[in-house]
Every structure is written in structure tokens, then in C-alpha cells.
Design a protein around this motif. Structure first.
Motif, PDB file in Angstrom:
ATOM      1  N   LYS A   1       0.842  -1.200   0.000  1.00 32.60           N
ATOM      2  CA  LYS A   1       0.000   0.000   0.000  1.00 32.60           C
ATOM      3  C   LYS A   1       0.872   1.243   0.000  1.00 32.60           C
ATOM      4  N   VAL A   2       0.386   2.278  -0.668  1.00 28.53           N
ATOM      5  CA  VAL A   2       0.969   3.613  -0.562  1.00 28.53           C
ATOM      6  C   VAL A   2      -0.010   4.422   0.283  1.00 28.53           C
ATOM      7  N   LEU A   3       0.439   4.821   1.474  1.00 27.17           N
ATOM      8  CA  LEU A   3      -0.411   5.496   2.444  1.00 27.17           C
ATOM      9  C   LEU A   3      -0.017   6.957   2.547  1.00 27.17           C
ATOM     10  N   THR A   4      -0.977   7.808   2.819  1.00 28.74           N
ATOM     11  CA  THR A   4      -0.709   9.235   2.992  1.00 28.74           C
ATOM     12  C   THR A   4      -0.842   9.587   4.464  1.00 28.74           C
ATOM     13  N   LEU A   5       0.247  10.047   5.038  1.00 26.31           N
ATOM     14  CA  LEU A   5       0.298  10.461   6.434  1.00 26.31           C
ATOM     15  C   LEU A   5       0.280  11.989   6.466  1.00 26.31           C
ATOM     16  N   ARG A   6      -0.785  12.559   7.020  1.00 29.28           N
ATOM     17  CA  ARG A   6      -0.893  14.019   7.124  1.00 29.28           C
ATOM     18  C   ARG A   6       0.081  14.523   8.184  1.00 29.28           C
ATOM     19  N   THR A   7       0.728  15.665   7.906  1.00 20.66           N
ATOM     20  CA  THR A   7       1.712  16.223   8.830  1.00 20.66           C
ATOM     21  C   THR A   7       1.375  17.683   9.136  1.00 20.66           C
ATOM     22  N   THR A   8       1.887  18.171  10.265  1.00 23.79           N
ATOM     23  CA  THR A   8       1.673  19.561  10.667  1.00 23.79           C
ATOM     24  C   THR A   8       2.734  20.487  10.089  1.00 23.79           C
ATOM     25  N   ALA A   9       3.829  19.929   9.629  1.00 22.02           N
ATOM     26  CA  ALA A   9       4.915  20.674   8.989  1.00 22.02           C
ATOM     27  C   ALA A   9       5.585  19.724   8.003  1.00 22.02           C
ATOM     28  N   ARG A  10       6.588  20.193   7.294  1.00 18.02           N
ATOM     29  CA  ARG A  10       7.269  19.333   6.321  1.00 18.02           C
ATOM     30  C   ARG A  10       8.018  18.225   7.052  1.00 18.02           C
ATOM     31  N   GLY A  11       7.661  16.988   6.727  1.00 20.28           N
ATOM     32  CA  GLY A  11       8.327  15.840   7.313  1.00 20.28           C
ATOM     33  C   GLY A  11       9.534  15.416   6.483  1.00 20.28           C
ATOM     34  N   THR A  12      10.554  14.934   7.154  1.00 20.70           N
ATOM     35  CA  THR A  12      11.750  14.473   6.446  1.00 20.70           C
ATOM     36  C   THR A  12      11.939  12.968   6.575  1.00 20.70           C
ATOM     37  N   THR A  13      11.068  12.301   7.314  1.00 23.40           N
ATOM     38  CA  THR A  13      11.159  10.853   7.477  1.00 23.40           C
ATOM     39  C   THR A  13       9.796  10.223   7.301  1.00 23.40           C
ATOM     40  N   GLY A  14       9.796   8.959   6.989  1.00 22.63           N
ATOM     41  CA  GLY A  14       8.596   8.125   6.981  1.00 22.63           C
ATOM     42  C   GLY A  14       8.968   6.842   7.694  1.00 22.63           C
ATOM     43  N   GLU A  15       8.574   6.711   8.946  1.00 22.56           N
ATOM     44  CA  GLU A  15       9.031   5.599   9.787  1.00 22.56           C
ATOM     45  C   GLU A  15       7.881   4.666  10.167  1.00 22.56           C
ATOM     46  N   LEU A  16       8.207   3.401  10.257  1.00 26.51           N
ATOM     47  CA  LEU A  16       7.291   2.391  10.775  1.00 26.51           C
ATOM     48  C   LEU A  16       7.655   2.181  12.242  1.00 26.51           C
ATOM     49  N   LEU A  17       6.710   2.446  13.145  1.00 23.17           N
ATOM     50  CA  LEU A  17       6.966   2.238  14.563  1.00 23.17           C
ATOM     51  C   LEU A  17       6.671   0.816  14.999  1.00 23.17           C
ATOM     52  N   GLY A  18       5.716   0.151  14.325  1.00 18.34           N
ATOM     53  CA  GLY A  18       5.402  -1.218  14.691  1.00 18.34           C
ATOM     54  C   GLY A  18       4.043  -1.636  14.158  1.00 18.34           C
TER      55      GLY A  18
END
Length: 132
Positions: free
Chosen positions: A111-128
């Protein structure tokens, strides 16, 4: 001249009170040790054996208000659950976090998922990932 001893001969009349107390302590220690091992085994099974979902981030692409994360999920065919993703800004502050559910019956989900952010994000991490 020798004096007569008032002590009883050793081993002739059963165990001394100290030997009985030592035996009780050894039994109590063995029972508590067995319970501790059983408890560790129970938690290890539920932590490792029951987590039927694993995933990895293949790639991510950041914009000013979101991060698109390509996530590859491997799971048992009947497993349902969710994965937690997050994004951080350049200074390390968290700018987005969300849980994404996976209820498909497939063993592998891409899947390609869209994670909304409050500012420009520089990472896309999987926490678990966690199974329901």
C-alpha cells in the motif's frame, strides 16, 4: 580424664531443625523459579508468537503537509491488525503519526499510504505492527 558429651550422636535421630529449614527453603526457591520461568515463557510466546503482522517501509516521499509512505505488510492470511507510522521534521520533532488498519485476507499487502503532517516531514518511519 575426659568429659562426657551431652550432644546426641549426629544422624542418629533424624534431621536437625536447620536441615529441615534448608530443605523447605530449597523447595520454595524451586517452586518460585519454575513459576518465574513459566511467566517469562508466557510473555515471550504472546510477544513473539502472536505478532502475526510484520512490515517494512519500501520508500517515502515528503511534501509540505503530508508524507506518502509505500508500506509492504506480511501477515497470516486471516490476521487483522494495524501498523503505526510517523514522520519527523528535520529538527527531530514529530510532525505526524497515524495507525493504518489491514483487514485484507491476502498474505502480503502493498500500500501507498498518505500520512498528514503539521509541517514538512523528512522521514517516513514504521513504529510497529500489531495483530488484533
Amino acid at each position: 580424664m575426659s568429659t562426657a558429651s551431652t550432644r546426641l550422636p549426629e544422624g542418629r535421630y533424624g534431621r536437625s531443625p536447620d536441615e529441615r529449614a534448608d530443605r523447605k527453603l530449597k523447595i520454595a526457591g524451586a517452586v518460585l523459579g519454575a513459576l518465574l520461568l513459566a511467566l517469562i515463557g508466557y510473555f515471550a510466546y504472546h510477544y513473539v508468537g502472536q505478532n502475526k503482522i510484520s512490515a517494512q517501509v519500501v520508500s517515502f516521499q515528503a511534501s509540505d503537509d503530508s508524507v506518502q509512505i509505500h508500506l509492504e505488510v506480511h501477515k497470516d492470511a486471516g490476521a487483522r491488525g494495524y501498523c503505526t507510522l510517523r514522520s519527523q521534521a528535520a529538527d527531530g520533532t514529530e510532525v505526524g503519526r497515524a495507525d493504518f488498519r489491514f483487514d485484507q485476507r491476502a498474505k502480503q499487502v502493498d500500500k501507498v499510504l498518505t500520512l498528514r503532517t503539521t509541517a514538512r516531514g523528512t522521514t517516513g518511519e514504521l513504529l510497529g505492527c500489531h495483530a488484533d
